[in-house]
Design a protein around this motif. Structure first.
Motif, PDB file in Angstrom:
ATOM      1  N   LYS A   1      -3.081  -6.162 -24.346  1.00 33.97           N
ATOM      2  CA  LYS A   1      -2.560  -7.447 -24.829  1.00 33.97           C
ATOM      3  C   LYS A   1      -1.227  -7.288 -25.557  1.00 33.97           C
ATOM      4  CE  LYS A   1      -7.065  -9.624 -25.517  1.00 33.97           C
ATOM      5  NZ  LYS A   1      -8.015 -10.140 -26.522  1.00 33.97           N
ATOM      6  N   GLY A   2      -0.845  -6.041 -25.857  1.00 39.20           N
ATOM      7  CA  GLY A   2       0.401  -5.809 -26.574  1.00 39.20           C
ATOM      8  C   GLY A   2       0.241  -5.826 -28.082  1.00 39.20           C
ATOM      9  N   ASP A   3      -0.997  -5.867 -28.565  1.00 41.60           N
ATOM     10  CA  ASP A   3      -1.256  -5.832 -30.005  1.00 41.60           C
ATOM     11  C   ASP A   3      -1.474  -4.372 -30.411  1.00 41.60           C
ATOM     12  OD1 ASP A   3      -1.998  -6.138 -32.638  1.00 41.60           O
ATOM     13  OD2 ASP A   3      -3.565  -7.627 -32.242  1.00 41.60           O
ATOM     14  N   TYR A   4      -0.370  -3.652 -30.547  1.00 34.31           N
ATOM     15  CA  TYR A   4      -0.438  -2.200 -30.763  1.00 34.31           C
ATOM     16  C   TYR A   4      -0.974  -1.840 -32.143  1.00 34.31           C
ATOM     17  CZ  TYR A   4       2.449  -2.669 -26.655  1.00 34.31           C
ATOM     18  OH  TYR A   4       2.915  -3.029 -25.421  1.00 34.31           O
ATOM     19  N   SER A   5      -0.732  -2.681 -33.113  1.00 33.73           N
ATOM     20  CA  SER A   5      -1.243  -2.419 -34.452  1.00 33.73           C
ATOM     21  C   SER A   5      -2.777  -2.481 -34.464  1.00 33.73           C
ATOM     22  CB  SER A   5      -0.655  -3.432 -35.430  1.00 33.73           C
ATOM     23  OG  SER A   5      -1.105  -3.182 -36.732  1.00 33.73           O
ATOM     24  N   SER A   6      -3.317  -3.515 -33.852  1.00 34.65           N
ATOM     25  CA  SER A   6      -4.773  -3.653 -33.763  1.00 34.65           C
ATOM     26  C   SER A   6      -5.362  -2.533 -32.907  1.00 34.65           C
ATOM     27  CB  SER A   6      -5.132  -5.020 -33.176  1.00 34.65           C
ATOM     28  OG  SER A   6      -6.524  -5.165 -33.086  1.00 34.65           O
ATOM     29  N   ALA A   7      -4.698  -2.198 -31.825  1.00 32.99           N
ATOM     30  CA  ALA A   7      -5.175  -1.116 -30.959  1.00 32.99           C
ATOM     31  C   ALA A   7      -5.227   0.198 -31.733  1.00 32.99           C
ATOM     32  CB  ALA A   7      -4.273  -0.982 -29.735  1.00 32.99           C
ATOM     33  N   ALA A   8      -4.184   0.486 -32.489  1.00 34.90           N
ATOM     34  CA  ALA A   8      -4.154   1.726 -33.280  1.00 34.90           C
ATOM     35  C   ALA A   8      -5.297   1.753 -34.286  1.00 34.90           C
ATOM     36  CB  ALA A   8      -2.805   1.867 -33.993  1.00 34.90           C
ATOM     37  N   ARG A   9      -5.584   0.607 -34.873  1.00 35.85           N
ATOM     38  CA  ARG A   9      -6.694   0.523 -35.840  1.00 35.85           C
ATOM     39  C   ARG A   9      -8.032   0.836 -35.152  1.00 35.85           C
ATOM     40  NH1 ARG A   9      -4.678  -3.568 -37.989  1.00 35.85           N
ATOM     41  NH2 ARG A   9      -5.696  -5.130 -36.707  1.00 35.85           N
ATOM     42  N   HIS A  10      -8.244   0.278 -33.971  1.00 36.72           N
ATOM     43  CA  HIS A  10      -9.484   0.549 -33.234  1.00 36.72           C
ATOM     44  C   HIS A  10      -9.566   2.028 -32.826  1.00 36.72           C
ATOM     45  CE1 HIS A  10     -11.228  -3.426 -33.064  1.00 36.72           C
ATOM     46  NE2 HIS A  10     -10.060  -3.930 -32.692  1.00 36.72           N
ATOM     47  N   TYR A  11      -8.440   2.582 -32.396  1.00 37.78           N
ATOM     48  CA  TYR A  11      -8.448   4.007 -32.037  1.00 37.78           C
ATOM     49  C   TYR A  11      -8.742   4.878 -33.262  1.00 37.78           C
ATOM     50  CZ  TYR A  11      -6.427   2.683 -27.510  1.00 37.78           C
ATOM     51  OH  TYR A  11      -6.204   2.135 -26.269  1.00 37.78           O
TER      52      TYR A  11
END
Length: 169
Positions: free
Chosen positions: A40-50
């Motif tokens: 989705k392009g939400d890299y901040s949220s993705a990094a948090r999940h990772y």
């Protein structure tokens, strides 16, 4: 009594195994959420999940690599390089870690280092067209950067001489 101790130890082992499976499942779920947010392009949220996934499953080269990509796209190149280095340490024969590191170095305009990392990746997957393309892009930018440096040097010399009155235009 001995049979009771064996049975107790077996129950403890089963409980630990269930706990480990639960953590693995939760970690995989966090990774999946990170993948969705990345798409989705939400890299901040993705990094948090990772990051959550790493806390649950421990060190993992794929999750490190994915979080490295997020950090790079967020402009956090030092964090991207750190995760890429860890991905490389965990999976030295997997080219993606080298590519992640190269991409972050490229963003920092450290073209020589980026080129070296892409070359390492290419040694592992010589047929990979994406790595070849990325390496060509680094080489093109490196050449452009050298031309810019030469131009600035010549322009500076001309301007300095003009100011000193040594060169009349």
């Amino acid at each position: 009594l001995e049979g009771g101790n064996v049975l107790g130890a077996h129950r403890v082992a089963e409980s630990a195994n269930r706990d480990n499976n639960f953590l693995q499942d939760r970690g995989e779920e966090e990774k999946r959420k990170g993948d969705e947010q990345f798409k989705k392009g939400d890299y901040s949220s993705a990094a948090r999940h990772y990051s959550n996934a790493l806390h649950l499953v421990g060190n993992n080269s794929l999750i490190r690599s994915n979080r490295s990509a997020c950090y790079s796209l967020l402009g956090k190149q030092s964090l991207a390089i750190s995760d890429a280095d860890e991905a490389i340490r965990l999976a030295p024969n997997w080219p993606k870690g080298y590519c992640r590191k190269a991409a972050a170095l490229f963003c920092l305009q450290q073209y020589d280092s980026a080129q070296a990392e892409y070359r390492r990746a290419l040694e592992l997957r010589p047929e990979n067209g994406l790595i070849k393309d990325a390496l060509r892009e680094v080489e093109r930018e490196q050449s452009h950067s050298l031309q810019q440096t030469r131009f600035r040097s010549v322009a500076s010399a001309i301007l300095n001489n003009t100011v000193k009155g040594e060169l009349r235009l």
